[in-house]
Motif scaffolding. Structure first.
Motif, PDB file in Angstrom:
ATOM      1  N   LEU A 166     -10.634   6.798  -0.750  1.00  9.37           N
ATOM      2  CA  LEU A 166      -9.728   6.063  -1.630  1.00  9.37           C
ATOM      3  C   LEU A 166      -9.692   4.672  -1.406  1.00  9.37           C
ATOM      4  O   LEU A 166      -9.787   3.888  -1.739  1.00  9.37           O
ATOM      5  N   ILE A 167      -9.681   4.344   0.230  1.00  6.69           N
ATOM      6  CA  ILE A 167     -10.354   3.203   0.505  1.00  6.69           C
ATOM      7  C   ILE A 167     -11.641   2.881  -0.342  1.00  6.69           C
ATOM      8  O   ILE A 167     -11.782   1.493  -0.572  1.00  6.69           O
ATOM      9  N   ARG A 168     -12.755   3.799  -0.153  1.00  5.37           N
ATOM     10  CA  ARG A 168     -13.974   3.403  -0.262  1.00  5.37           C
ATOM     11  C   ARG A 168     -14.037   3.320  -1.709  1.00  5.37           C
ATOM     12  O   ARG A 168     -15.085   2.709  -2.219  1.00  5.37           O
ATOM     13  N   GLU A 169     -13.529   4.283  -2.531  1.00  2.00           N
ATOM     14  CA  GLU A 169     -13.178   3.976  -4.032  1.00  2.00           C
ATOM     15  C   GLU A 169     -12.646   2.906  -4.511  1.00  2.00           C
ATOM     16  O   GLU A 169     -13.375   1.821  -5.950  1.00  2.00           O
ATOM     17  N   PHE A 170     -11.291   2.029  -4.184  1.00  2.00           N
ATOM     18  CA  PHE A 170     -10.812   1.107  -4.757  1.00  2.00           C
ATOM     19  C   PHE A 170     -10.765  -0.338  -3.856  1.00  2.00           C
ATOM     20  O   PHE A 170     -10.269  -0.839  -4.369  1.00  2.00           O
ATOM     21  N   ASP A 171     -11.707  -0.302  -2.761  1.00  2.00           N
ATOM     22  CA  ASP A 171     -12.132  -1.168  -1.823  1.00  2.00           C
ATOM     23  C   ASP A 171     -10.247  -1.798  -1.649  1.00  2.00           C
ATOM     24  O   ASP A 171     -10.397  -2.765  -1.906  1.00  2.00           O
ATOM     25  N   VAL A 172      -9.960  -0.730  -0.996  1.00  2.00           N
ATOM     26  CA  VAL A 172      -8.628  -1.700  -0.472  1.00  2.00           C
ATOM     27  C   VAL A 172      -8.393  -1.594   1.127  1.00  2.00           C
ATOM     28  O   VAL A 172      -9.359  -0.572   1.901  1.00  2.00           O
ATOM     29  N   GLY A 173      -7.180  -1.868   1.320  1.00  2.00           N
ATOM     30  CA  GLY A 173      -7.177  -1.870   3.336  1.00  2.00           C
ATOM     31  C   GLY A 173      -6.031  -0.429   3.415  1.00  2.00           C
ATOM     32  O   GLY A 173      -5.406   0.414   2.582  1.00  2.00           O
ATOM     33  N   TYR A 174      -5.884  -0.381   4.807  1.00  2.00           N
ATOM     34  CA  TYR A 174      -5.077   0.524   5.611  1.00  2.00           C
ATOM     35  C   TYR A 174      -3.755   0.174   4.624  1.00  2.00           C
ATOM     36  O   TYR A 174      -3.102   1.137   4.668  1.00  2.00           O
ATOM     37  N   SER A 175      -3.109  -0.814   4.907  1.00  2.00           N
ATOM     38  CA  SER A 175      -1.731  -1.287   4.203  1.00  2.00           C
ATOM     39  C   SER A 175      -1.995  -0.897   2.648  1.00  2.00           C
ATOM     40  O   SER A 175      -0.644  -0.196   2.373  1.00  2.00           O
ATOM     41  N   ASP A 176      -3.217  -0.460   2.183  1.00  2.00           N
ATOM     42  CA  ASP A 176      -2.589  -0.536   0.126  1.00  2.00           C
ATOM     43  C   ASP A 176      -2.356   1.164   0.509  1.00  2.00           C
ATOM     44  O   ASP A 176      -1.938   1.438  -0.261  1.00  2.00           O
ATOM     45  N   THR A 177      -3.259   1.291   0.958  1.00  2.00           N
ATOM     46  CA  THR A 177      -3.180   3.279   0.934  1.00  2.00           C
ATOM     47  C   THR A 177      -2.417   3.663   1.488  1.00  2.00           C
ATOM     48  O   THR A 177      -1.140   5.054   0.731  1.00  2.00           O
ATOM     49  N   ALA A 178      -1.432   2.887   2.119  1.00  2.00           N
ATOM     50  CA  ALA A 178      -0.012   3.759   3.191  1.00  2.00           C
ATOM     51  C   ALA A 178       0.994   3.102   2.037  1.00  2.00           C
ATOM     52  O   ALA A 178       1.788   4.492   2.084  1.00  2.00           O
ATOM     53  N   TRP A 179       0.882   2.594   1.119  1.00  2.00           N
ATOM     54  CA  TRP A 179       1.749   2.609  -0.085  1.00  2.00           C
ATOM     55  C   TRP A 179       2.317   4.315  -0.623  1.00  2.00           C
ATOM     56  O   TRP A 179       2.842   4.138  -1.173  1.00  2.00           O
ATOM     57  N   ILE A 180       0.850   4.580  -0.848  1.00  2.00           N
ATOM     58  CA  ILE A 180       1.274   5.900  -1.566  1.00  2.00           C
ATOM     59  C   ILE A 180       1.996   6.528  -1.190  1.00  2.00           C
ATOM     60  O   ILE A 180       3.136   7.625  -1.929  1.00  2.00           O
TER      61      ILE A 180
END
Length: 495
Positions: free
Chosen positions: A49-63
């Protein structure tokens, strides 16, 4: 302690401690597994997901954080729906929503879409399954309740052992989109578990016909009690307040290590499959820790002191985080996962058992909803806050140290609060007497409080003359038993 007031079941029904309750336990086992394992298993897809949407760890941790926040924050809503419609219909709708959320998430084009689909919709669906399943389990088990809670809680590590490697395989074979779609189909099994939640009905006895005639006025009061869809009177209980505060602090750090341990291993240079194996190890140890702790908590000597066992489990978990933060290789993380699985399993097996012991099962359906709501704020802040700390420092050590400090603090709060507040309150004989009287009033088994007070003195004198047990509380209990049957006696014995 009687059964929770759900599904319009009469409050005087005795928990069977078996029978169809074992089928309910199986359903609760599966639903608990999905509810707690999904936020951790989804973390396997974070790298893609980080590669797909170019976001950081904190952004994916929100899921994971939103998933847990919905699971906890919608507690009062679940309590209202369960008390209004019953457990089975609510769980059916929840199973459909959980599956629908993951299916829609597979078509997401931004991280915001995943927040809404996986986080909000799936999280709401799991919440509508999780809380009602606990309420039904609480209705079917009383004497064997600690063991039943431990076995049901074991669903979480079992599901984690399966979902984590399965998610890794699905990601390689079908990508994260295909993996989300398949996981969405698996969540439809929640509907099958909902079908097992059969309402508990009382056996037909001739005595009930005799009791119904002189208590016609009581039946008019019962519908008024059932209209209380959410009972806020639990906040008057100091034990409930202490538990809620401690649990909210604990949740800040409790779920952080399972979310970040896989990426921790990857950051140390380990392969993806090898890193995902850590969650399997954690879940395998957790799988045996929960029912074992349930057996221990059910012992006669341990059960009255279950709060202290819960405090030890929390301290054990927090210290594991503090020591695990110093891991520098894969072997160190494996050792951390073993001890974390033990402590995490103990906490999981005891948290709802302690809450049931504090508030009683009549108010449990409302109490659990309010507790989950208070914990939701901490759940929403915990993993993203840890992710932001990781983005700022690029060191997992600080993340695990922070989580450990928060968990240890919660253990200190509940242990000291129980010792200085709850224990002294229980040792007061007048408080015990008031608890016995209020228990009868709650279930509508007391035709008149004033009459009991007048007759209490006469029964006390008879008890003294016959050489029976002395004490004002026991005499009042004898009056209630004569008038209302064995139900009140069981209530007072459990308390």
């Amino acid at each position: 302690m009687g059964g929770a007031v759900v599904d319009d079941a009469p409050p005087g029904v005795k928990a069977p401690d078996g029978g169809w309750g074992w089928a309910v336990l199986v359903g609760c086992f599966v639903i608990t597994g999905f509810s707690y394992a999904f936020p951790k298993a989804v973390s396997v897809f974070f790298k893609e997901l980080i590669r797909e949407f170019d976001v950081g760890y904190s952004d994916t941790a929100w899921i994971s954080s939103i998933l847990l926040a919905m699971l906890y924050g919608t507690g009062p809503l679940c309590s209202v729906l369960v008390n209004r419609y019953g457990c089975r219909p609510v769980m059916m709708v929840g199973g459909v929503l959980a599956s629908l959320g993951m299916t829609l998430a597979s078509f997401s084009t931004s991280i915001i879409h995943i927040y809404l689909c996986t986080g909000v919709i799936t999280g709401l669906g799991l919440a509508l399954n999780f809380q009602p399943s606990l309420i039904m389990l609480n209705r079917y088990f009383s004497e064997k309740r600690p063991l039943a809670n431990g076995l049901a809680a074991a669903g979480s590590p079992v599901a984690l052992c399966c979902l984590s490697p399965l998610g890794q395989v699905l990601q390689y074979q079908y990508g994260w989109r295909g993996g989300f779609l398949i996981l969405g189909g698996m969540l439809l099994n929640c509907c099958a578990c909902a079908a097992l939640m059969r309402p508990l009905l009382p056996p037909k006895k001739p005595q009930e016909l005799e009791m119904s005639e002189p208590t016609a006025a009581e039946e008019e009061k019962k519908p008024q009690t059932k209209k209380k869809l959410l009972d806020f009177s639990v906040f008057n209980d100091r034990g409930f307040l202490i538990y809620t505060i401690a649990a909210s602090i604990m949740v800040l750090g409790l779920f952080v290590p399972p979310v970040f341990v896989v990426n921790y291993a990857k950051a140390l240079g380990n392969e993806d499959t090898k890193s995902a194996l850590l969650l399997t190890i954690l879940g395998f140890v957790d799988m045996f820790a929960r029912p074992t702790c349930g057996l221990i908590a059910g012992m006669k000597w341990v059960r009255p002191r279950c709060v202290y066992l819960f405090s030890f489990a929390i301290i054990f978990n927090g210290c594991t985080d503090l020591i695990g933060s110093q891991a520098t290789d894969y072997t160190g993380l494996v050792i951390f996962c073993i001890f974390f699985g033990m402590s995490y399993g103990m906490v999981g097996a005891l948290q709802f058992e302690v809450l049931m012991a504090i508030v009683g099962t009549e108010k449990f359906s409302s109490a659990i909803g309010l507790v989950l709501l208070m914990e939701a704020i901490a759940v929403l802040v915990g993993p993203p806050g840890a992710g932001r700390l990781l983005d700022a420092t690029n060191k997992y050590m600080y993340v695990f140290l922070l989580a450990g400090c928060e968990v240890v603090l919660s253990a200190i709060v509940i242990a000291l609060g129980n010792f200085f507040c709850i224990r002294k309150k229980q040792e007061d004989p007048e408080a015990k007497m008031e608890m016995a009287v209020s228990a009868a009033e709650r279930y509508g088994l007391n035709p008149g409080v004033e009459k009991e007070e007048d007759e209490g003195g006469e029964e006390e004198q008879k008890g003294k003359e016959n050489g029976n047990i002395s004490g004002e509380k026991v005499c009042k209990d004898a009056v209630m038993v004569k008038e209302n049957g064995k139900r009140v006696e069981e209530e007072n014995t459990t308390i």
